[in-house]
Motif scaffolding. Structure first.
Motif, PDB file in Angstrom:
ATOM      1  N   LEU A  28      -4.469   1.047   3.938  1.00 33.93           N
ATOM      2  CA  LEU A  28      -4.324   1.749   5.209  1.00 33.93           C
ATOM      3  C   LEU A  28      -3.114   1.190   5.950  1.00 33.93           C
ATOM      4  N   PRO A  29      -2.540   1.972   6.874  1.00 29.03           N
ATOM      5  CA  PRO A  29      -1.452   1.413   7.684  1.00 29.03           C
ATOM      6  C   PRO A  29      -1.985   0.235   8.496  1.00 29.03           C
ATOM      7  N   PRO A  30      -1.108  -0.653   8.986  1.00 27.45           N
ATOM      8  CA  PRO A  30      -1.569  -1.876   9.640  1.00 27.45           C
ATOM      9  C   PRO A  30      -2.215  -1.668  11.009  1.00 27.45           C
ATOM     10  N   GLY A  31      -2.249  -0.447  11.472  1.00 25.52           N
ATOM     11  CA  GLY A  31      -2.875  -0.135  12.751  1.00 25.52           C
ATOM     12  C   GLY A  31      -2.700   1.347  13.017  1.00 25.52           C
ATOM     13  N   PHE A  32      -2.861   1.744  14.303  1.00 25.64           N
ATOM     14  CA  PHE A  32      -2.604   3.148  14.614  1.00 25.64           C
ATOM     15  C   PHE A  32      -1.224   3.282  15.249  1.00 25.64           C
ATOM     16  N   ALA A  33      -0.693   4.502  15.166  1.00 25.41           N
ATOM     17  CA  ALA A  33       0.658   4.739  15.678  1.00 25.41           C
ATOM     18  C   ALA A  33       0.641   4.744  17.209  1.00 25.41           C
ATOM     19  N   PRO A  34       1.651   4.124  17.853  1.00 24.41           N
ATOM     20  CA  PRO A  34       1.661   4.050  19.316  1.00 24.41           C
ATOM     21  C   PRO A  34       1.930   5.380  20.011  1.00 24.41           C
ATOM     22  N   SER A  35       2.436   6.363  19.273  1.00 24.37           N
ATOM     23  CA  SER A  35       2.589   7.693  19.859  1.00 24.37           C
ATOM     24  C   SER A  35       2.077   8.701  18.843  1.00 24.37           C
ATOM     25  N   PRO A  36       1.499   9.811  19.323  1.00 23.49           N
ATOM     26  CA  PRO A  36       0.818  10.736  18.411  1.00 23.49           C
ATOM     27  C   PRO A  36       1.730  11.320  17.353  1.00 23.49           C
ATOM     28  N   GLY A  37       3.015  11.505  17.686  1.00 26.80           N
ATOM     29  CA  GLY A  37       3.895  12.190  16.753  1.00 26.80           C
ATOM     30  C   GLY A  37       4.562  11.291  15.740  1.00 26.80           C
ATOM     31  N   ARG A  38       4.306   9.995  15.838  1.00 24.86           N
ATOM     32  CA  ARG A  38       5.023   9.077  14.966  1.00 24.86           C
ATOM     33  C   ARG A  38       4.631   9.277  13.494  1.00 24.86           C
ATOM     34  N   ALA A  39       5.657   9.424  12.681  1.00 26.01           N
ATOM     35  CA  ALA A  39       5.390   9.602  11.248  1.00 26.01           C
ATOM     36  C   ALA A  39       5.242   8.245  10.578  1.00 26.01           C
ATOM     37  N   LEU A  40       4.519   8.239   9.493  1.00 25.78           N
ATOM     38  CA  LEU A  40       4.394   7.006   8.730  1.00 25.78           C
ATOM     39  C   LEU A  40       5.732   6.676   8.097  1.00 25.78           C
ATOM     40  N   LEU A  41       6.082   5.407   8.127  1.00 28.69           N
ATOM     41  CA  LEU A  41       7.309   4.994   7.459  1.00 28.69           C
ATOM     42  C   LEU A  41       7.101   5.100   5.949  1.00 28.69           C
ATOM     43  N   PRO A  42       8.203   5.272   5.197  1.00 32.22           N
ATOM     44  CA  PRO A  42       8.044   5.463   3.746  1.00 32.22           C
ATOM     45  C   PRO A  42       7.224   4.368   3.078  1.00 32.22           C
ATOM     46  N   GLN A  43       7.479   3.105   3.480  1.00 38.49           N
ATOM     47  CA  GLN A  43       6.744   2.032   2.810  1.00 38.49           C
ATOM     48  C   GLN A  43       5.287   1.959   3.247  1.00 38.49           C
ATOM     49  N   GLN A  44       4.954   2.759   4.283  1.00 40.72           N
ATOM     50  CA  GLN A  44       3.587   2.723   4.765  1.00 40.72           C
ATOM     51  C   GLN A  44       2.836   4.008   4.442  1.00 40.72           C
ATOM     52  N   ARG A  45       3.376   4.799   3.524  1.00 37.68           N
ATOM     53  CA  ARG A  45       2.636   5.975   3.082  1.00 37.68           C
ATOM     54  C   ARG A  45       1.350   5.520   2.424  1.00 37.68           C
ATOM     55  N   ILE A  46       0.361   6.347   2.550  1.00 38.65           N
ATOM     56  CA  ILE A  46      -0.964   5.947   2.082  1.00 38.65           C
ATOM     57  C   ILE A  46      -1.135   6.287   0.609  1.00 38.65           C
ATOM     58  N   PRO A  47      -1.251   5.267  -0.230  1.00 36.58           N
ATOM     59  CA  PRO A  47      -1.482   5.572  -1.632  1.00 36.58           C
ATOM     60  C   PRO A  47      -2.882   6.141  -1.833  1.00 36.58           C
ATOM     61  N   GLU A  48      -3.031   6.861  -2.890  1.00 37.75           N
ATOM     62  CA  GLU A  48      -4.346   7.421  -3.166  1.00 37.75           C
ATOM     63  C   GLU A  48      -5.241   6.346  -3.753  1.00 37.75           C
ATOM     64  N   CYS A  49      -6.523   6.468  -3.454  1.00 38.34           N
ATOM     65  CA  CYS A  49      -7.480   5.517  -4.008  1.00 38.34           C
ATOM     66  C   CYS A  49      -7.602   5.758  -5.508  1.00 38.34           C
ATOM     67  N   PRO A  50      -8.045   4.765  -6.247  1.00 36.86           N
ATOM     68  CA  PRO A  50      -8.264   4.975  -7.675  1.00 36.86           C
ATOM     69  C   PRO A  50      -9.204   6.152  -7.903  1.00 36.86           C
ATOM     70  N   ALA A  51      -8.913   6.919  -8.932  1.00 39.71           N
ATOM     71  CA  ALA A  51      -9.683   8.142  -9.172  1.00 39.71           C
ATOM     72  C   ALA A  51     -11.169   7.866  -9.353  1.00 39.71           C
TER      73      ALA A  51
END
Ligand code: FE2
Length: 271
Positions: free
Chosen positions: A240-263
Protein backbone atom coordinates in the motif's frame (compact mmCIF):
# COMPACT_ATOMS: atom_id res chain seq x y z
CA UNK A 1 -24.39 7.20 4.28
CA UNK A 2 -26.85 4.42 5.08
CA UNK A 3 -25.23 1.38 6.62
CA UNK A 4 -26.15 -1.01 3.80
CA UNK A 5 -24.92 1.48 1.19
CA UNK A 6 -21.53 1.83 2.86
CA UNK A 7 -21.15 -1.94 3.07
CA UNK A 8 -22.26 -2.45 -0.54
CA UNK A 9 -20.05 0.29 -1.98
CA UNK A 10 -16.90 -1.32 -0.56
CA UNK A 11 -17.92 -4.91 -1.07
CA UNK A 12 -15.58 -7.47 -2.60
CA UNK A 13 -16.64 -11.03 -3.25
CA UNK A 14 -13.58 -12.67 -1.76
CA UNK A 15 -14.31 -15.93 -3.56
CA UNK A 16 -14.21 -14.28 -7.00
CA UNK A 17 -11.27 -14.73 -9.36
CA UNK A 18 -10.33 -11.05 -9.39
CA UNK A 19 -10.71 -10.59 -5.64
CA UNK A 20 -6.99 -10.18 -4.88
CA UNK A 21 -6.61 -7.30 -7.29
CA UNK A 22 -9.82 -5.64 -6.19
CA UNK A 23 -8.95 -5.91 -2.49
CA UNK A 24 -5.55 -4.28 -3.03
CA UNK A 25 -6.87 -1.53 -5.27
CA UNK A 26 -9.86 -0.71 -3.11
CA UNK A 27 -7.73 -0.58 0.02
CA UNK A 28 -5.34 1.82 -1.71
CA UNK A 29 -8.13 3.95 -3.18
CA UNK A 30 -10.72 4.01 -0.38
CA UNK A 31 -8.96 2.62 2.69
CA UNK A 32 -11.52 -0.11 3.24
CA UNK A 33 -13.01 -3.31 1.88
CA UNK A 34 -16.09 -5.20 3.07
CA UNK A 35 -16.79 -8.90 2.63
CA UNK A 36 -19.16 -11.61 3.82
CA UNK A 37 -19.66 -15.36 4.24
CA UNK A 38 -17.00 -15.81 6.92
CA UNK A 39 -19.00 -17.55 9.62
CA UNK A 40 -16.66 -19.54 11.80
CA UNK A 41 -13.66 -18.46 13.82
CA UNK A 42 -11.45 -20.86 11.85
CA UNK A 43 -12.66 -19.19 8.66
CA UNK A 44 -11.72 -15.81 10.10
CA UNK A 45 -8.22 -17.12 10.76
CA UNK A 46 -7.91 -18.62 7.26
CA UNK A 47 -9.02 -15.41 5.60
CA UNK A 48 -6.83 -13.28 7.86
CA UNK A 49 -3.77 -15.31 6.93
CA UNK A 50 -4.47 -14.59 3.26
CA UNK A 51 -5.14 -10.88 3.75
CA UNK A 52 -2.54 -9.86 6.30
CA UNK A 53 0.44 -10.87 8.37
CA UNK A 54 -1.16 -11.00 11.82
CA UNK A 55 0.31 -9.29 14.85
CA UNK A 56 0.53 -10.84 18.29
CA UNK A 57 -1.63 -8.24 19.99
CA UNK A 58 -1.86 -8.00 23.78
CA UNK A 59 -5.48 -9.15 23.77
CA UNK A 60 -5.29 -11.73 21.00
CA UNK A 61 -5.42 -15.48 21.46
CA UNK A 62 -2.77 -17.80 20.03
CA UNK A 63 -4.47 -17.80 16.61
CA UNK A 64 -4.14 -14.01 16.37
CA UNK A 65 -7.85 -13.39 16.94
CA UNK A 66 -9.12 -11.01 19.60
CA UNK A 67 -12.70 -11.76 20.59
CA UNK A 68 -14.43 -8.47 21.30
CA UNK A 69 -17.47 -8.85 23.51
CA UNK A 70 -18.92 -7.44 26.70
CA UNK A 71 -16.71 -8.80 29.48
CA UNK A 72 -18.15 -6.61 32.21
CA UNK A 73 -15.84 -4.96 34.72
CA UNK A 74 -12.69 -5.39 32.58
CA UNK A 75 -13.91 -2.51 30.42
CA UNK A 76 -13.43 -0.06 33.29
CA UNK A 77 -9.64 -0.41 33.06
CA UNK A 78 -7.88 2.31 31.03
CA UNK A 79 -7.42 1.13 27.45
CA UNK A 80 -9.91 -1.75 27.74
CA UNK A 81 -13.15 0.04 26.81
CA UNK A 82 -13.56 -2.27 23.81
CA UNK A 83 -14.48 -5.08 26.19
CA UNK A 84 -17.58 -3.33 27.47
CA UNK A 85 -20.97 -2.60 25.97
CA UNK A 86 -20.57 1.11 25.58
CA UNK A 87 -19.94 2.85 22.31
CA UNK A 88 -16.38 3.53 21.22
CA UNK A 89 -15.29 6.92 19.98
CA UNK A 90 -13.56 7.02 16.58
CA UNK A 91 -10.05 5.70 17.01
CA UNK A 92 -6.92 4.17 15.57
CA UNK A 93 -6.16 0.68 16.85
CA UNK A 94 -2.94 0.39 18.90
CA UNK A 95 -2.53 4.17 18.74
CA UNK A 96 0.05 4.16 21.53
CA UNK A 97 2.57 2.23 19.43
CA UNK A 98 5.20 4.11 17.43
CA UNK A 99 3.90 2.35 14.34
CA UNK A 100 0.36 0.99 14.70
CA UNK A 101 -0.63 -2.05 12.61
CA UNK A 102 -1.51 -1.10 9.05
CA UNK A 103 -4.63 -3.24 8.76
CA UNK A 104 -7.61 -3.98 10.97
CA UNK A 105 -9.88 -6.87 10.10
CA UNK A 106 -13.19 -7.17 11.93
CA UNK A 107 -15.75 -9.91 11.43
CA UNK A 108 -19.14 -10.25 13.11
CA UNK A 109 -19.58 -13.54 14.93
CA UNK A 110 -22.85 -12.63 16.63
CA UNK A 111 -25.02 -9.53 16.44
CA UNK A 112 -26.09 -7.51 19.46
CA UNK A 113 -29.69 -7.69 20.62
CA UNK A 114 -29.77 -3.94 20.26
CA UNK A 115 -27.31 -1.37 18.91
CA UNK A 116 -23.65 -2.17 18.36
CA UNK A 117 -23.48 -0.72 14.85
CA UNK A 118 -19.95 -0.29 13.58
CA UNK A 119 -18.88 2.91 11.90
CA UNK A 120 -15.86 4.13 9.99
CA UNK A 121 -14.44 7.56 9.26
CA UNK A 122 -12.21 8.33 6.30
CA UNK A 123 -9.32 10.30 7.80
CA UNK A 124 -8.32 11.45 4.33
CA UNK A 125 -11.73 13.08 3.82
CA UNK A 126 -11.47 14.73 7.24
CA UNK A 127 -7.99 16.02 6.41
CA UNK A 128 -9.07 17.32 3.01
CA UNK A 129 -12.01 19.17 4.55
CA UNK A 130 -9.87 20.79 7.24
CA UNK A 131 -7.35 21.87 4.62
CA UNK A 132 -9.89 24.26 3.17
CA UNK A 133 -12.11 24.98 6.19
CA UNK A 134 -9.65 25.33 9.07
CA UNK A 135 -6.05 25.44 7.86
CA UNK A 136 -4.76 27.04 11.08
CA UNK A 137 -6.34 24.42 13.28
CA UNK A 138 -5.05 21.74 10.94
CA UNK A 139 -1.53 23.01 11.56
CA UNK A 140 -2.00 22.37 15.27
CA UNK A 141 -3.23 18.85 14.52
CA UNK A 142 -0.04 18.23 12.53
CA UNK A 143 2.33 19.62 15.15
CA UNK A 144 4.82 16.91 16.18
CA UNK A 145 4.78 15.79 19.82
CA UNK A 146 1.69 17.86 20.62
CA UNK A 147 -0.53 14.87 21.47
CA UNK A 148 0.00 11.97 23.82
CA UNK A 149 -1.78 8.66 23.36
CA UNK A 150 -0.87 6.60 26.43
CA UNK A 151 2.95 6.65 26.25
CA UNK A 152 3.25 7.80 22.62
CA UNK A 153 3.88 11.47 21.82
CA UNK A 154 2.92 12.43 18.29
CA UNK A 155 0.29 14.22 16.25
CA UNK A 156 -3.22 13.57 14.96
CA UNK A 157 -2.07 14.02 11.36
CA UNK A 158 1.48 12.96 10.67
CA UNK A 159 3.46 13.71 7.52
CA UNK A 160 5.43 10.72 6.31
CA UNK A 161 7.75 10.22 3.36
CA UNK A 162 7.15 12.41 0.31
CA UNK A 163 4.23 14.27 1.87
CA UNK A 164 1.89 11.35 2.45
CA UNK A 165 -0.30 11.66 5.54
CA UNK A 166 -1.41 9.35 8.33
CA UNK A 167 -4.05 9.82 10.99
CA UNK A 168 -3.86 8.67 14.59
CA UNK A 169 -6.54 9.28 17.21
CA UNK A 170 -8.15 8.00 20.37
CA UNK A 171 -10.72 9.68 22.56
CA UNK A 172 -11.14 7.19 25.39
CA UNK A 173 -9.59 9.15 28.23
CA UNK A 174 -6.04 7.89 27.65
CA UNK A 175 -5.33 10.80 25.31
CA UNK A 176 -3.76 14.14 26.18
CA UNK A 177 -3.92 17.17 23.90
CA UNK A 178 -1.60 20.13 24.47
CA UNK A 179 -3.36 23.55 24.30
CA UNK A 180 -3.10 24.33 20.56
CA UNK A 181 -4.42 20.89 19.71
CA UNK A 182 -7.13 20.96 22.38
CA UNK A 183 -8.55 24.09 20.72
CA UNK A 184 -8.74 22.25 17.40
CA UNK A 185 -10.42 19.11 18.75
CA UNK A 186 -14.05 20.39 18.61
CA UNK A 187 -13.56 21.28 14.92
CA UNK A 188 -11.91 17.92 14.33
CA UNK A 189 -14.81 16.13 16.01
CA UNK A 190 -17.34 18.03 13.88
CA UNK A 191 -15.49 17.08 10.69
CA UNK A 192 -15.29 13.47 11.84
CA UNK A 193 -19.03 13.48 12.45
CA UNK A 194 -19.66 14.67 8.89
CA UNK A 195 -17.57 11.85 7.45
CA UNK A 196 -18.87 9.04 9.65
CA UNK A 197 -20.35 6.10 7.76
CA UNK A 198 -22.30 3.53 9.73
CA UNK A 199 -21.91 -0.13 8.86
CA UNK A 200 -24.16 -2.76 10.39
CA UNK A 201 -22.21 -6.01 10.26
CA UNK A 202 -24.37 -9.13 10.30
CA UNK A 203 -22.94 -12.54 11.24
CA UNK A 204 -20.35 -13.55 8.65
CA UNK A 205 -19.84 -9.99 7.43
CA UNK A 206 -16.72 -7.98 8.04
CA UNK A 207 -14.41 -5.23 6.96
CA UNK A 208 -10.70 -4.79 6.36
CA UNK A 209 -9.49 -1.24 6.79
CA UNK A 210 -6.33 0.81 6.54
CA UNK A 211 -5.60 1.74 10.15
CA UNK A 212 -3.31 4.58 9.03
CA UNK A 213 -6.18 6.26 7.16
CA UNK A 214 -9.52 5.12 8.58
CA UNK A 215 -10.85 5.63 12.09
CA UNK A 216 -13.42 3.22 13.42
CA UNK A 217 -15.79 2.84 16.33
CA UNK A 218 -19.09 1.39 17.44
CA UNK A 219 -22.38 2.35 19.06
CA UNK A 220 -23.61 1.26 22.50
CA UNK A 221 -25.09 -2.19 22.50
CA UNK A 222 -26.97 -4.71 24.56
CA UNK A 223 -26.64 -8.47 24.36
CA UNK A 224 -24.11 -11.11 23.35
CA UNK A 225 -22.46 -9.20 20.50
CA UNK A 226 -19.25 -11.00 19.46
CA UNK A 227 -16.72 -9.66 16.99
CA UNK A 228 -13.48 -11.24 15.80
CA UNK A 229 -10.59 -8.84 15.23
CA UNK A 230 -7.21 -9.47 13.66
CA UNK A 231 -4.54 -6.77 13.41
CA UNK A 232 -1.64 -7.01 11.02
CA UNK A 233 0.31 -5.70 8.08
CA UNK A 234 -0.24 -6.34 4.37
CA UNK A 235 1.04 -9.64 3.09
CA UNK A 236 4.19 -9.62 0.97
CA UNK A 237 3.41 -8.57 -2.57
CA UNK A 238 0.40 -6.46 -1.54
CA UNK A 239 1.99 -3.07 -0.96
CA UNK A 240 0.00 0.00 0.00
CA UNK A 241 1.14 3.61 -0.36
CA UNK A 242 2.82 4.95 2.81
CA UNK A 243 -0.26 6.95 3.77
CA UNK A 244 -3.11 8.88 2.20
CA UNK A 245 -2.68 11.67 -0.32
CA UNK A 246 -2.78 15.20 1.17
CA UNK A 247 -5.07 16.42 -1.61
CA UNK A 248 -7.86 14.45 -3.28
CA UNK A 249 -6.54 14.86 -6.80
CA UNK A 250 -3.00 13.77 -6.14
CA UNK A 251 -1.93 10.91 -8.35
CA UNK A 252 0.21 8.08 -7.12
CA UNK A 253 3.84 8.48 -8.02
CA UNK A 254 5.17 5.82 -10.41
CA UNK A 255 7.20 4.09 -7.73
CA UNK A 256 4.16 4.04 -5.49
CA UNK A 257 1.78 2.34 -7.88
CA UNK A 258 -0.02 -0.47 -6.20
CA UNK A 259 1.18 -3.87 -7.29
CA UNK A 260 -1.38 -6.59 -7.55
CA UNK A 261 -1.58 -9.15 -4.79
CA UNK A 262 -0.44 -12.67 -5.58
CA UNK A 263 -3.10 -14.47 -7.57
CA UNK A 264 -3.42 -17.17 -4.95
CA UNK A 265 -3.95 -14.72 -2.13
CA UNK A 266 -7.63 -15.22 -1.66
CA UNK A 267 -8.27 -18.47 -3.45
CA UNK A 268 -9.75 -21.40 -1.65
CA UNK A 269 -12.57 -22.03 0.76
CA UNK A 270 -13.34 -19.19 3.07
CA UNK A 271 -16.12 -20.37 5.34
FE1 FE2 B 1 -10.67 -0.62 17.51
Amino acid sequence: MASHAAFASQYVDIASDDAPTRVARMLARDGMVTFDRVYQRQSVVRLALRLLAPWRHRDADADGVTVISDRGFIAARPGYAGFGARGLEPHTDSSSLDLPPRLVMLVCGRSADRGGESYVVDGAAVYHELTSRSPELLKALQQPRAVRFASHWGSVFETVGDGWMRIRLRLDGVEHFTPPVAEAVPVLRAAIERHTREIVLLPGQGYLLDNWRMLHGRRNFRGPRRMYRVLGDPVAGCVLPPGFAPSPGRALLPQQRIPECPAALLSGEIS
